[in-house]
Design an enzyme around this catalytic site. Sequence first.
Site, PDB file in Angstrom:
ATOM      1  CE  LYS A   4      38.961  83.975  35.242  1.00  0.00           C
ATOM      2  NZ  LYS A   4      38.458  82.516  35.097  1.00  0.00           N
ATOM      3  CG  ASN A   7      30.773  73.486  29.508  1.00  0.00           C
ATOM      4  OD1 ASN A   7      31.132  73.900  28.459  1.00  0.00           O
ATOM      5  ND2 ASN A   7      31.643  73.605  30.693  1.00  0.00           N
ATOM      6  CB  ILE A  27      43.547  76.276  34.736  1.00  0.00           C
ATOM      7  CG1 ILE A  27      42.531  75.044  35.219  1.00  0.00           C
ATOM      8  CG2 ILE A  27      44.731  75.869  34.080  1.00  0.00           C
ATOM      9  CD1 ILE A  27      41.980  74.079  34.165  1.00  0.00           C
ATOM     10  N   PRO A  48      39.526  74.591  40.717  1.00  0.00           N
ATOM     11  CG  PRO A  48      41.306  73.386  40.175  1.00  0.00           C
ATOM     12  CD  PRO A  48      39.961  73.263  40.768  1.00  0.00           C
ATOM     13  CE  LYS A  92      20.882  55.744  37.857  1.00  0.00           C
ATOM     14  NZ  LYS A  92      19.989  54.870  37.086  1.00  0.00           N
ATOM     15  CG  PHE A 129      38.580  82.269  24.665  1.00  0.00           C
ATOM     16  CD1 PHE A 129      40.042  82.208  24.373  1.00  0.00           C
ATOM     17  CD2 PHE A 129      37.735  82.343  23.624  1.00  0.00           C
ATOM     18  CE1 PHE A 129      40.454  82.220  23.226  1.00  0.00           C
ATOM     19  CE2 PHE A 129      38.322  82.308  22.184  1.00  0.00           C
ATOM     20  CZ  PHE A 129      39.476  82.411  22.006  1.00  0.00           C
TER      21      PHE A 129
HETATM   22  O1  C5P Z   1      35.678  83.034  34.907  1.00  0.00           O
HETATM   23  P1  C5P Z   1      35.483  82.474  33.414  1.00  0.00           P
HETATM   24  O2  C5P Z   1      35.328  80.981  33.507  1.00  0.00           O
HETATM   25  O3  C5P Z   1      34.525  83.229  32.812  1.00  0.00           O
HETATM   26  O4  C5P Z   1      36.951  82.484  32.864  1.00  0.00           O
HETATM   27  C1  C5P Z   1      37.051  82.178  31.765  1.00  0.00           C
HETATM   28  C2  C5P Z   1      38.550  81.795  31.191  1.00  0.00           C
HETATM   29  O5  C5P Z   1      39.047  81.356  32.388  1.00  0.00           O
HETATM   30  C3  C5P Z   1      38.791  80.955  30.108  1.00  0.00           C
HETATM   31  O6  C5P Z   1      39.957  81.505  29.592  1.00  0.00           O
HETATM   32  C4  C5P Z   1      38.860  79.452  30.684  1.00  0.00           C
HETATM   33  O7  C5P Z   1      39.460  78.632  30.167  1.00  0.00           O
HETATM   34  C5  C5P Z   1      39.588  79.897  31.983  1.00  0.00           C
HETATM   35  N1  C5P Z   1      39.167  79.491  33.391  1.00  0.00           N
HETATM   36  C6  C5P Z   1      40.074  78.377  33.851  1.00  0.00           C
HETATM   37  N2  C5P Z   1      39.734  77.569  34.922  1.00  0.00           N
HETATM   38  C7  C5P Z   1      38.487  77.747  35.498  1.00  0.00           C
HETATM   39  C8  C5P Z   1      37.721  78.637  35.066  1.00  0.00           C
HETATM   40  C9  C5P Z   1      37.929  79.174  33.900  1.00  0.00           C
HETATM   41  O8  C5P Z   1      41.163  78.160  33.223  1.00  0.00           O
HETATM   42  N3  C5P Z   1      38.406  77.116  36.659  1.00  0.00           N
END
Ligand code: C5P
Length: 398
Positions: free
Chosen positions: A341, A209, A306, A304, A287, A323
């Site tokens: 979360k 991304n 996090i 996962p 590949k 965030f």
């Molecule tokens: O659900 P979303 O990706 O929008 O959530 C964003 C927040 O969750 C950010 O703080 C990002 O670092 C955290 N996040 C995470 N693990 C993931 C997806 C998002 O820690 N797999």
Amino acid sequence: MTGKRILLIVGGGIAAYKACELIRALRKSGASVRCVLTAGGAQFVTPMTLAALSEQPVHTSLWDLKDEAEMGHIQLSREADLVVVCPATADLMAKMAAGIADDLATTLLLATDKPVLAVPAMNVRMWTHAATRRNVATLRADGVTVVEPDEGPMACGEFGPGRLPEIEAIMAAIGMALAPDAKPLAGRHALVTAGPTHEPIDPVRYIANRSSGKQGFAIAAALARLGAGVTLVAGPVALATPPGVTRIDVETANEMANAVDRALPADVAVMVAAVADWRTAAESSQKIKKSGDAPPALALTENPDILAGLGHGPRRPALLIGFAAETQDVLAHATAKRVRKGADWIIANDVSGDVMGGDRNRIHIITADGVESWPDAGKDEIADRLAHRIAFALGASV
Ligand code: C5P
């Protein structure tokens, strides 16, 4: 702030009532507060209210002989550790910038040799007017700390920058002004994730991304400047490691989750990374070649989460911040995300413009108490303000 003496000048604006809350917060943190009320300020709060909250006499007039006999205005201006102007109106800041001393407040401000912090609050058009822009620039050049007002709906029915910042933000700014070199996060461990993750498809391709890692690296740097021991778990970005920060480089979401787990416990975790939501179900060891007419289907599986893992897990940091990069319904999505979360704060930013990869950001902090919208600012400045807010939230003494 134990033992610190604050001279609080309350200007004439509707936000004057919030000065009452500020007095309580300052006293709760151990500071003593002496108030000066302008004639305009007295239209919104009474000397009696400020006297009751501060438990000190309130000063209103330059010509009050009793005041001069007990404590001259020069002495009043000099016996404080910090002079706070809150709310700082357009008029008061114009007078400060011009050096006009036509009442007790402005005379004190001209006579003081102590640091001055102004917390502006006014109508959006007054704040954005060229004259106010000039005056703020002059005050900053003169060494006055002028706090950025919040954005949002105003008492006058308009919307934009000009709202008095939340008390927590003002307290953080006061802490910073009282002890600019303080290390309020000394002895604390801060865990920060930053950057994108790369999810391999085959040995040469990956899903990624646009995250640059700049905001997360700036936050890690700002926390380290305040004395925190910082572990920065970084996705693949070519940014320099900030001084005093322990960096762990990872590539995939799974690696990031493992690195975060190994870095625990932490007092505060700031999850800034744009973690890929999905990875390929099975990484090809060779590949993938073009063959036939149809492109290959890419089967995905979920990574996962996090942040949610920390938020609902047994080793949850005392302060957990996520965030939310959104392109629509920013506040609604972020508010739901905070609960889902298990985070304390979600910092929402609208990434439909050029925030990702750029040097500026515009954030909204969603807490259990509501939404605080900060004006557009450089990522370093946002990181600095955020680090001080974190220190204040952790109850770190400054
Ligand atoms: O659900 P979303 O990706 O929008 O959530 C964003 C927040 O969750 C950010 O703080 C990002 O670092 C955290 N996040 C995470 N693990 C993931 C997806 C998002 O820690 N797999």
